[in-house]
Design a protein around this motif. Structure first.
Motif, PDB file in Angstrom:
ATOM      1  N   VAL A  20      36.580 -34.939 -34.487  1.00 26.03           N
ATOM      2  CA  VAL A  20      36.262 -35.695 -33.272  1.00 26.03           C
ATOM      3  C   VAL A  20      34.767 -35.676 -32.988  1.00 26.03           C
ATOM      4  CG1 VAL A  20      36.857 -33.671 -31.862  1.00 26.03           C
ATOM      5  CG2 VAL A  20      36.672 -35.912 -30.791  1.00 26.03           C
ATOM      6  N   THR A  21      34.241 -36.831 -32.570  1.00 27.74           N
ATOM      7  CA  THR A  21      32.840 -36.946 -32.187  1.00 27.74           C
ATOM      8  C   THR A  21      32.741 -37.926 -31.038  1.00 27.74           C
ATOM      9  OG1 THR A  21      30.615 -37.525 -32.953  1.00 27.74           O
ATOM     10  CG2 THR A  21      32.440 -38.794 -33.871  1.00 27.74           C
ATOM     11  N   THR A  22      31.742 -37.778 -30.175  1.00 25.46           N
ATOM     12  CA  THR A  22      31.575 -38.684 -29.040  1.00 25.46           C
ATOM     13  C   THR A  22      30.113 -39.046 -28.872  1.00 25.46           C
ATOM     14  OG1 THR A  22      32.242 -39.044 -26.730  1.00 25.46           O
ATOM     15  CG2 THR A  22      31.277 -36.918 -27.240  1.00 25.46           C
ATOM     16  N   MET A  31      27.423 -41.906 -26.461  1.00 24.47           N
ATOM     17  CA  MET A  31      27.277 -42.946 -25.432  1.00 24.47           C
ATOM     18  C   MET A  31      26.156 -43.911 -25.789  1.00 24.47           C
ATOM     19  SD  MET A  31      27.244 -41.440 -21.621  1.00 24.47           S
ATOM     20  CE  MET A  31      28.693 -40.822 -20.791  1.00 24.47           C
ATOM     21  N   ILE A  91      23.708 -46.690 -23.722  1.00 25.89           N
ATOM     22  CA  ILE A  91      23.348 -46.986 -22.342  1.00 25.89           C
ATOM     23  C   ILE A  91      22.335 -48.117 -22.271  1.00 25.89           C
ATOM     24  CG2 ILE A  91      22.162 -45.994 -20.335  1.00 25.89           C
ATOM     25  CD1 ILE A  91      23.648 -43.337 -21.779  1.00 25.89           C
ATOM     26  N   ASP A 139      29.556 -40.686 -37.788  1.00 28.23           N
ATOM     27  CA  ASP A 139      29.640 -39.240 -37.559  1.00 28.23           C
ATOM     28  C   ASP A 139      30.934 -38.661 -38.124  1.00 28.23           C
ATOM     29  OD1 ASP A 139      27.201 -38.542 -36.292  1.00 28.23           O
ATOM     30  OD2 ASP A 139      27.899 -39.427 -34.424  1.00 28.23           O
ATOM     31  N   MET A 179      31.501 -35.939 -41.956  1.00 31.24           N
ATOM     32  CA  MET A 179      32.263 -34.706 -42.165  1.00 31.24           C
ATOM     33  C   MET A 179      33.106 -34.795 -43.433  1.00 31.24           C
ATOM     34  SD  MET A 179      31.170 -33.162 -39.516  1.00 31.24           S
ATOM     35  CE  MET A 179      32.124 -31.647 -39.436  1.00 31.24           C
ATOM     36  N   ARG A 226      26.732 -29.171 -42.432  1.00 31.83           N
ATOM     37  CA  ARG A 226      25.298 -29.299 -42.697  1.00 31.83           C
ATOM     38  C   ARG A 226      24.767 -28.083 -43.446  1.00 31.83           C
ATOM     39  NH1 ARG A 226      22.888 -31.512 -36.911  1.00 31.83           N
ATOM     40  NH2 ARG A 226      24.228 -33.362 -36.837  1.00 31.83           N
ATOM     41  N   TYR A 261      14.924 -37.570 -24.413  1.00 28.38           N
ATOM     42  CA  TYR A 261      14.436 -37.253 -23.073  1.00 28.38           C
ATOM     43  C   TYR A 261      12.927 -37.239 -22.991  1.00 28.38           C
ATOM     44  CZ  TYR A 261      19.048 -36.240 -21.504  1.00 28.38           C
ATOM     45  OH  TYR A 261      20.350 -36.353 -21.159  1.00 28.38           O
ATOM     46  N   GLY A 271      27.504 -28.560 -33.096  1.00 25.98           N
ATOM     47  CA  GLY A 271      26.447 -28.203 -34.039  1.00 25.98           C
ATOM     48  C   GLY A 271      26.462 -29.043 -35.300  1.00 25.98           C
ATOM     49  N   ASP A 283      28.047 -32.919 -37.178  1.00 23.65           N
ATOM     50  CA  ASP A 283      28.161 -34.308 -36.723  1.00 23.65           C
ATOM     51  C   ASP A 283      29.419 -34.527 -35.899  1.00 23.65           C
ATOM     52  OD1 ASP A 283      26.426 -34.330 -39.183  1.00 23.65           O
ATOM     53  OD2 ASP A 283      26.184 -36.399 -38.529  1.00 23.65           O
ATOM     54  N   ALA A 284      30.426 -33.721 -36.133  1.00 23.44           N
ATOM     55  CA  ALA A 284      31.687 -33.851 -35.410  1.00 23.44           C
ATOM     56  C   ALA A 284      32.332 -32.480 -35.357  1.00 23.44           C
ATOM     57  CB  ALA A 284      32.610 -34.854 -36.111  1.00 23.44           C
ATOM     58  N   ALA A 285      33.279 -32.316 -34.441  1.00 22.38           N
ATOM     59  CA  ALA A 285      34.039 -31.075 -34.334  1.00 22.38           C
ATOM     60  C   ALA A 285      35.348 -31.235 -35.095  1.00 22.38           C
ATOM     61  CB  ALA A 285      34.318 -30.762 -32.864  1.00 22.38           C
ATOM     62  N   VAL A 300      35.890 -33.081 -25.273  1.00 20.38           N
ATOM     63  CA  VAL A 300      34.507 -33.420 -25.619  1.00 20.38           C
ATOM     64  C   VAL A 300      33.896 -34.100 -24.396  1.00 20.38           C
ATOM     65  CG1 VAL A 300      34.849 -33.568 -28.113  1.00 20.38           C
ATOM     66  CG2 VAL A 300      35.104 -35.631 -26.733  1.00 20.38           C
ATOM     67  N   VAL A 301      32.611 -33.853 -24.180  1.00 18.24           N
ATOM     68  CA  VAL A 301      31.956 -34.259 -22.936  1.00 18.24           C
ATOM     69  C   VAL A 301      30.653 -34.971 -23.253  1.00 18.24           C
ATOM     70  CG1 VAL A 301      31.030 -33.458 -20.738  1.00 18.24           C
ATOM     71  CG2 VAL A 301      32.934 -32.216 -21.802  1.00 18.24           C
ATOM     72  N   ALA A 302      30.527 -36.221 -22.820  1.00 18.42           N
ATOM     73  CA  ALA A 302      29.264 -36.948 -22.948  1.00 18.42           C
ATOM     74  C   ALA A 302      28.655 -37.091 -21.566  1.00 18.42           C
ATOM     75  CB  ALA A 302      29.509 -38.317 -23.580  1.00 18.42           C
ATOM     76  N   ILE A 303      27.390 -36.682 -21.444  1.00 18.00           N
ATOM     77  CA  ILE A 303      26.699 -36.767 -20.150  1.00 18.00           C
ATOM     78  C   ILE A 303      25.446 -37.613 -20.327  1.00 18.00           C
ATOM     79  CG2 ILE A 303      25.553 -35.458 -18.322  1.00 18.00           C
ATOM     80  CD1 ILE A 303      27.264 -33.064 -19.041  1.00 18.00           C
ATOM     81  N   GLY A 347      32.697 -30.335 -28.287  1.00 14.11           N
ATOM     82  CA  GLY A 347      31.601 -31.217 -28.692  1.00 14.11           C
ATOM     83  C   GLY A 347      31.135 -32.063 -27.538  1.00 14.11           C
ATOM     84  N   GLY A 348      30.048 -32.808 -27.776  1.00 10.77           N
ATOM     85  CA  GLY A 348      29.529 -33.637 -26.702  1.00 10.77           C
ATOM     86  C   GLY A 348      28.334 -34.446 -27.106  1.00 10.77           C
ATOM     87  N   ASP A 349      27.704 -35.029 -26.094  1.00  9.63           N
ATOM     88  CA  ASP A 349      26.560 -35.907 -26.298  1.00  9.63           C
ATOM     89  C   ASP A 349      25.741 -35.881 -25.020  1.00  9.63           C
ATOM     90  OD1 ASP A 349      24.954 -37.914 -27.531  1.00  9.63           O
ATOM     91  OD2 ASP A 349      26.011 -39.456 -26.383  1.00  9.63           O
ATOM     92  N   LEU A 350      24.415 -35.932 -25.174  1.00 12.69           N
ATOM     93  CA  LEU A 350      23.512 -35.905 -24.027  1.00 12.69           C
ATOM     94  C   LEU A 350      22.588 -37.113 -24.154  1.00 12.69           C
ATOM     95  CD1 LEU A 350      22.872 -34.044 -21.631  1.00 12.69           C
ATOM     96  CD2 LEU A 350      21.411 -32.710 -23.136  1.00 12.69           C
ATOM     97  N   SER A 351      22.529 -37.957 -23.109  1.00 10.42           N
ATOM     98  CA  SER A 351      21.750 -39.192 -23.173  1.00 10.42           C
ATOM     99  C   SER A 351      20.955 -39.385 -21.891  1.00 10.42           C
ATOM    100  CB  SER A 351      22.670 -40.417 -23.335  1.00 10.42           C
ATOM    101  OG  SER A 351      23.546 -40.268 -24.405  1.00 10.42           O
ATOM    102  N   ALA A 386      31.395 -38.560 -19.097  1.00  6.09           N
ATOM    103  CA  ALA A 386      32.581 -39.085 -19.790  1.00  6.09           C
ATOM    104  C   ALA A 386      33.262 -37.935 -20.507  1.00  6.09           C
ATOM    105  CB  ALA A 386      32.193 -40.167 -20.786  1.00  6.09           C
ATOM    106  N   THR A 399      36.609 -36.703 -22.750  1.00  7.26           N
ATOM    107  CA  THR A 399      37.797 -37.035 -23.527  1.00  7.26           C
ATOM    108  C   THR A 399      38.555 -35.732 -23.724  1.00  7.26           C
ATOM    109  OG1 THR A 399      36.588 -38.811 -24.634  1.00  7.26           O
ATOM    110  CG2 THR A 399      38.648 -38.101 -25.656  1.00  7.26           C
TER     111      THR A 399
END
Lengths: 328, 328
Positions: free
Chosen positions: A52-54, A56, A58, A84, A88, A159, A320, B37, B39-41, B96-99, B132-136, B144, B146
């Motif tokens: 699983v990968t996520t 966004m 914007i 992504d 894997m 990786r 950022y 860490g 590309d995907a969990a 998984v959390v995208a912020i 897992g997650g994403d920061l934008s 977001a 999931t």
């Protein structure tokens, strides 16, 4: 001639009616055991695990509606997440998609995004489809995709598995997405520097590598079957991403300048340009490289990156630190 | 006294450093085979399937930073998604959390969200964690989530399985989130009607059902084991959500007014108020209801909703139609 439905907005027809227009456009997932319509979807995970990968996208930092069509947005949101999963060594099986849009957005925007999701899945990862999602109101158009994959019983390709002496190889383009972005910023802006839709249209297809990339999704499984020791998706550029692989594996990488120049590419763009979503993989020395991988370097003792033995600075792009709302 | 780190923003320290401060605060997932860490969990799906749901929270339509603490945001983002997993009869395993946040956001905002995610998982779904997650960057703070769940070999509990004569039961509160929101809009605004943080603080804990709900996540599995024929999460209110279950199952529901008044509740709020994230489930007639479920009605032939036999209008809230940026 526009149909009356072209004037419908999310606010004018409401969430339920908008979803009824989007659902039929979304691609089916072969792995989907229960699709949209309940509180949650159910997806097959045949080997007892899922990848699983996520990510966004914007409006502003990641795309401009003056440059990207709705179809481009759906396509790129799918492509970047599928990549992504592929990195894997997995085969993409399903997506869930959350979209937040201004209430006055035309419903055709959502329909176009759905069409792009469908066409990207069909072209890049046949069998993968959308099993669920969410529709919200936001002043900022935002697309959040979560993608799933099946490792088919194989261990994930991390990786951190590269060893000194391994071949460094890439599948997909290098620097083309960055070159296309540069073209948009120089030739698809009005005299005040604002994105211009008419000028952007005229530049297609040269801008496609940025607006609707076609990463080699199937190469992920191919690499895993060929014995790849490490792999990742090139989202921030070859230099910054290969440095991550090198650091995780505790070694250095030496690139062949001639390989980076292959096909007339600019080596600086090949190393520094982000968003290609190509796959970087390492293979044991002597491995016959499977298509579409091509050799671009070798894993060496030490740390950091060199090009034909000369040190290369791997500092890269940080969302950022480097993003400016005015400059884009 | 604020430490120097309290002044760090996403832009000043960059994405990588921000992630290093967030990761240690996130809860571990027992099902996580490979965490953040790569590309995907990789997540375990022991019975060869997984349940998945996704939901976005957006500053403005969904929350106000003047009313919600960062901890509340993380808590509610987790709780509302865990509830959708529970509504299938599944046990939550991972998130998984995208912020996406403005570049000038303090890093403490993200730390608070991470703490809220951790504490909600620990309190509501022990063993579930963030894999897992994403920061934008975005002008609009957006979270977001999931969420994934394990059906443990059971079939999912759908909305469509209720039968005439089934008991209608609920686990969790009814109308308390809406009552708390109403309190915020009337008593936590300044004379111009703008959200006021100091006034909101003084109203806690009366506003907790809205700002940091505690849905009965473990009741999802309990319902499935007790033979629930249909189930859903009450996000848009009992009236609109029970009408969905009734429509999907091809029947009507008659509520007992006395049950909706239980504990001194206002029946109008119990039926019309959204965001409780309680679980509505149906059970075969004669089933001894497992705690924490309590009976509130019965499935009847026909369609639509009645209360003690009298028709009830189930029109409800639509995020696109009813949201006004100025009114909130």
């Amino acid at each position: 001639m526009p149909s009356p439905r072209d004037h419908d907005t999310l606010a004018s027809i409401g969430e339920s009616a908008a979803l009824l227009r989007i659902f039929p456009r979304l691609p089916d997932s072969v792995a989907g055991l229960l699709g949209p319509g309940d509180d949650a979807a159910v997806v097959a995970a045949p080997d007892g695990r899922f990848v699983v990968t996520t990510d966004m996208m914007i409006h502003g930092p990641d795309f401009r509606l003056a440059w990207s069509t709705p179809h481009d947005l759906g396509w790129k949101a799918a492509a970047s997440n599928l990549s992504d999963v592929a990195a894997m060594g997995a085969v993409p099986t399903a997506l869930v998609v959350a979209i937040a849009a201004p209430a006055d957005s035309p419903v055709t925007l959502l329909e176009g995004i759905a069409d792009g999701l469908r066409d990207a899945c069909a072209a890049l990862a046949p069998g993968c489809g959308v099993v669920g999602g969410d529709l919200s109101v936001s002043p900022t158009l935002t697309i959040a995709v979560t993608a799933f994959g099946d490792l088919e019983g194989r261990p994930p390709v991390l990786r951190s598995g590269a060893r000194v002496g391994d071949i460094v190889a890439v599948a997909g383009v290098l620097g083309e997405a960055a070159a296309a972005l540069s073209l948009l910023f120089t030739e698809a802006v009005d005299p005040l520097g604002h994105p211009d839709a008419r000028l952007a249209t005229a530049l297609r297809p040269r801008t496609a590598p940025q607006l609707a990339p076609t990463p080699p999704i199937s190469a992920g499984k191919i690499a895993a079957l060929a014995g790849a020791t490490a792999m990742l998706d090139l989202s921030d550029g070859l230099a910054i991403d290969s440095a991550r692989l090198a650091r995780a594996s505790g070694l250095g990488i030496d690139f062949d300048l001639a390989s980076l120049r292959a096909g007339g590419a600019d080596p600086a763009l090949a190393l520094g340009g982000g968003e290609d979503h190509s796959l970087l993989a390492t293979f044991p020395a002597g491995t016959p490289l499977p298509a579409p991988f091509r050799r671009i370097g070798v894993c060496v003792a030490g740390e950091g990156l060199t090009v034909d033995g000369a040190p290369h600075d791997s500092a890269g792009w940080d969302p950022y630190r480097d993003w400016s709302g005015s400059a884009g």
